[in-house]
Design a protein around this motif. Structure first.
Motif, mmCIF file in Angstrom:
data_model
loop_
_atom_site.group_PDB
_atom_site.id
_atom_site.type_symbol
_atom_site.label_atom_id
_atom_site.label_comp_id
_atom_site.label_asym_id
_atom_site.label_seq_id
_atom_site.Cartn_x
_atom_site.Cartn_y
_atom_site.Cartn_z
ATOM 1 N N TYR A 71 0.790 -1.239 0.000
ATOM 2 C CA TYR A 71 0.000 0.000 0.000
ATOM 3 C C TYR A 71 0.821 1.288 0.000
ATOM 4 C CZ TYR A 71 -4.330 -2.602 0.839
ATOM 5 O OH TYR A 71 -5.405 -3.448 0.726
ATOM 6 N N HIS A 72 2.136 1.195 -0.162
ATOM 7 C CA HIS A 72 2.967 2.414 -0.088
ATOM 8 C C HIS A 72 2.982 3.118 -1.443
ATOM 9 C CE1 HIS A 72 6.996 4.332 1.402
ATOM 10 N NE2 HIS A 72 6.068 5.225 1.111
ATOM 11 N N LYS A 73 2.071 4.045 -1.633
ATOM 12 C CA LYS A 73 1.888 4.674 -2.944
ATOM 13 C C LYS A 73 3.059 5.573 -3.338
ATOM 14 C CE LYS A 73 -0.919 8.642 -1.399
ATOM 15 N NZ LYS A 73 -0.655 8.478 0.029
ATOM 16 N N TYR A 92 0.748 2.098 5.384
ATOM 17 C CA TYR A 92 -0.645 2.424 5.127
ATOM 18 C C TYR A 92 -1.270 2.823 6.448
ATOM 19 C CZ TYR A 92 -5.419 1.758 3.264
ATOM 20 O OH TYR A 92 -6.717 1.919 2.847
ATOM 21 N N PHE A 93 -1.664 4.079 6.562
ATOM 22 C CA PHE A 93 -2.177 4.570 7.830
ATOM 23 C C PHE A 93 -3.559 5.194 7.619
ATOM 24 C CE2 PHE A 93 2.479 5.002 7.939
ATOM 25 C CZ PHE A 93 2.748 4.068 8.929
ATOM 26 N N THR A 94 -4.509 4.756 8.409
ATOM 27 C CA THR A 94 -5.869 5.293 8.339
ATOM 28 C C THR A 94 -6.332 5.675 9.743
ATOM 29 O OG1 THR A 94 -6.819 3.071 8.607
ATOM 30 C CG2 THR A 94 -6.489 3.861 6.339
ATOM 31 N N GLN A 135 -7.676 0.648 12.659
ATOM 32 C CA GLN A 135 -8.223 -0.693 12.454
ATOM 33 C C GLN A 135 -8.513 -0.963 10.982
ATOM 34 O OE1 GLN A 135 -11.268 -1.869 15.148
ATOM 35 N NE2 GLN A 135 -11.852 -3.685 13.998
ATOM 36 N N LEU A 136 -8.876 0.074 10.231
ATOM 37 C CA LEU A 136 -9.178 -0.106 8.813
ATOM 38 C C LEU A 136 -7.945 -0.558 8.034
ATOM 39 C CD1 LEU A 136 -11.068 0.132 6.370
ATOM 40 C CD2 LEU A 136 -10.443 2.561 6.234
ATOM 41 N N SER A 137 -6.825 0.139 8.218
ATOM 42 C CA SER A 137 -5.598 -0.257 7.509
ATOM 43 C C SER A 137 -5.079 -1.588 8.039
ATOM 44 C CB SER A 137 -4.527 0.828 7.631
ATOM 45 O OG SER A 137 -4.298 1.189 8.975
ATOM 46 N N ASN A 138 -5.149 -1.796 9.337
ATOM 47 C CA ASN A 138 -4.716 -3.079 9.894
ATOM 48 C C ASN A 138 -5.518 -4.237 9.297
ATOM 49 O OD1 ASN A 138 -2.858 -1.826 11.551
ATOM 50 N ND2 ASN A 138 -4.127 -1.895 13.382
ATOM 51 N N GLN A 139 -6.804 -4.021 9.149
ATOM 52 C CA GLN A 139 -7.684 -5.050 8.598
ATOM 53 C C GLN A 139 -7.319 -5.358 7.147
ATOM 54 O OE1 GLN A 139 -11.799 -3.836 8.614
ATOM 55 N NE2 GLN A 139 -12.549 -5.928 8.609
ATOM 56 N N GLN A 140 -7.032 -4.335 6.360
ATOM 57 C CA GLN A 140 -6.727 -4.539 4.946
ATOM 58 C C GLN A 140 -5.360 -5.187 4.739
ATOM 59 O OE1 GLN A 140 -7.826 -0.459 3.506
ATOM 60 N NE2 GLN A 140 -9.282 -1.583 2.236
ATOM 61 N N VAL A 141 -4.387 -4.785 5.546
ATOM 62 C CA VAL A 141 -3.060 -5.412 5.439
ATOM 63 C C VAL A 141 -3.135 -6.855 5.917
ATOM 64 C CG1 VAL A 141 -0.660 -5.347 6.210
ATOM 65 C CG2 VAL A 141 -1.847 -3.211 5.656
ATOM 66 N N CYS A 142 -3.864 -7.097 6.988
ATOM 67 C CA CYS A 142 -4.034 -8.460 7.491
ATOM 68 C C CYS A 142 -4.684 -9.342 6.429
ATOM 69 C CB CYS A 142 -4.876 -8.447 8.759
ATOM 70 S SG CYS A 142 -5.067 -10.069 9.544
ATOM 71 N N ALA A 143 -5.642 -8.796 5.686
ATOM 72 C CA ALA A 143 -6.310 -9.560 4.631
ATOM 73 C C ALA A 143 -5.309 -10.001 3.558
ATOM 74 C CB ALA A 143 -7.430 -8.733 4.020
ATOM 75 N N ILE A 144 -4.338 -9.136 3.254
ATOM 76 C CA ILE A 144 -3.289 -9.507 2.288
ATOM 77 C C ILE A 144 -2.414 -10.616 2.865
ATOM 78 C CG2 ILE A 144 -1.092 -8.716 1.303
ATOM 79 C CD1 ILE A 144 -2.427 -6.153 0.516
ATOM 80 N N LEU A 145 -1.985 -10.444 4.110
ATOM 81 C CA LEU A 145 -1.078 -11.417 4.735
ATOM 82 C C LEU A 145 -1.745 -12.788 4.863
ATOM 83 C CD1 LEU A 145 0.487 -9.137 7.485
ATOM 84 C CD2 LEU A 145 1.488 -9.786 5.287
ATOM 85 N N CYS A 146 -3.045 -12.792 5.069
ATOM 86 C CA CYS A 146 -3.768 -14.065 5.178
ATOM 87 C C CYS A 146 -3.821 -14.801 3.839
ATOM 88 C CB CYS A 146 -5.182 -13.831 5.708
ATOM 89 S SG CYS A 146 -5.232 -13.383 7.460
ATOM 90 N N GLN A 147 -3.637 -14.067 2.740
ATOM 91 C CA GLN A 147 -3.611 -14.699 1.418
ATOM 92 C C GLN A 147 -2.263 -15.344 1.103
ATOM 93 O OE1 GLN A 147 -5.211 -12.291 -1.947
ATOM 94 N NE2 GLN A 147 -5.737 -10.801 -0.362
#
Length: 202
Positions: free
Chosen positions: A11-13, A59-61, A65-77
């Motif tokens: 997510y580092h644009k 990625y900071f929001t 919790q929003l960014s943590n959730q999205q990064v965690c979703a990637i790591l779970c894949q």
């Protein structure tokens, strides 16, 4: 099998495009993220372990919790057990979130966390894994695997940058797809190639 990587920076644009620090010629972070996922999973199985040497995402929001959730979703894949060594962009709160949402793998935690470093022994060598390069002085058979410096290399033969942007893949006899973690055989080849390169300079 064991694999090694660092500085995925999901997510580092600001890294997108061509730059001296970490050139990533992707049109958007979604394409970059998916490329890393695809190349990782093409190589790693769920019976393997990957040592991730820090800076998982940038990625900071608000709320976090929003960014943590999205990064965690990637790591779970991502395939395999992942052993995280904390980078300068990895917060303890982020690691706590991952620990609380660990998806489990083969009946065990998928994620493991370390604040500073991990030492493993392989064949005749010891690999000390840290996020920052370590200046260890004169040592025998100890190699520091690290990340942090992206498209740069430490001018010391015992230090090896294993980040996704590392220039030290030049010591390999084959290309590695962007974001694919390095195997132990590739680490050994890079270590030997760097040692041979330094020997020529004497």
């Amino acid at each position: 099998m064991q694999y090694f990587t660092s500085d995925t920076h999901f997510y580092h644009k600001d890294l997108l495009g061509m730059n001296d620090f970490a050139p990533r010629p992707f049109p958007d972070v979604e394409t970059m993220n998916q490329t890393i996922i695809d190349h990782w999973n093409a190589r790693v199985t769920d019976h393997d372990t990957v040592y991730h040497l820090g800076d998982v995402a940038l990625y900071f929001t608000h709320p976090a919790q929003l960014s943590n959730q999205q990064v965690c979703a990637i790591l779970c894949q991502l395939h395999g057990k992942i052993v995280f060594i904390k980078g300068n962009h990895d917060s303890r709160a982020f690691f706590k979130y991952l620990a609380a949402h660990d998806p489990q793998l083969n009946g065990h935690p998928k994620f493991e966390f370390h604040d500073v470093g991990v030492l493993i022994k392989y064949d005749h060598r010891q690999y000390y894994m840290t996020h920052y390069p370590m200046m260890m002085g004169i040592v025998k058979q100890i190699i520091n695997l690290h990340g942090h410096i992206h498209h740069y290399a430490v001018n010391i033969k015992e230090n090896l940058n294993v980040g996704v942007d590392t220039p030290e893949t030049a010591y390999l006899d084959h290309p590695v797809p962007f974001g694919a973690p390095f195997s132990l055989a590739e680490i050994e080849q890079m270590v030997q190639g760097k040692a041979d390169d330094f020997a020529k300079r004497q």
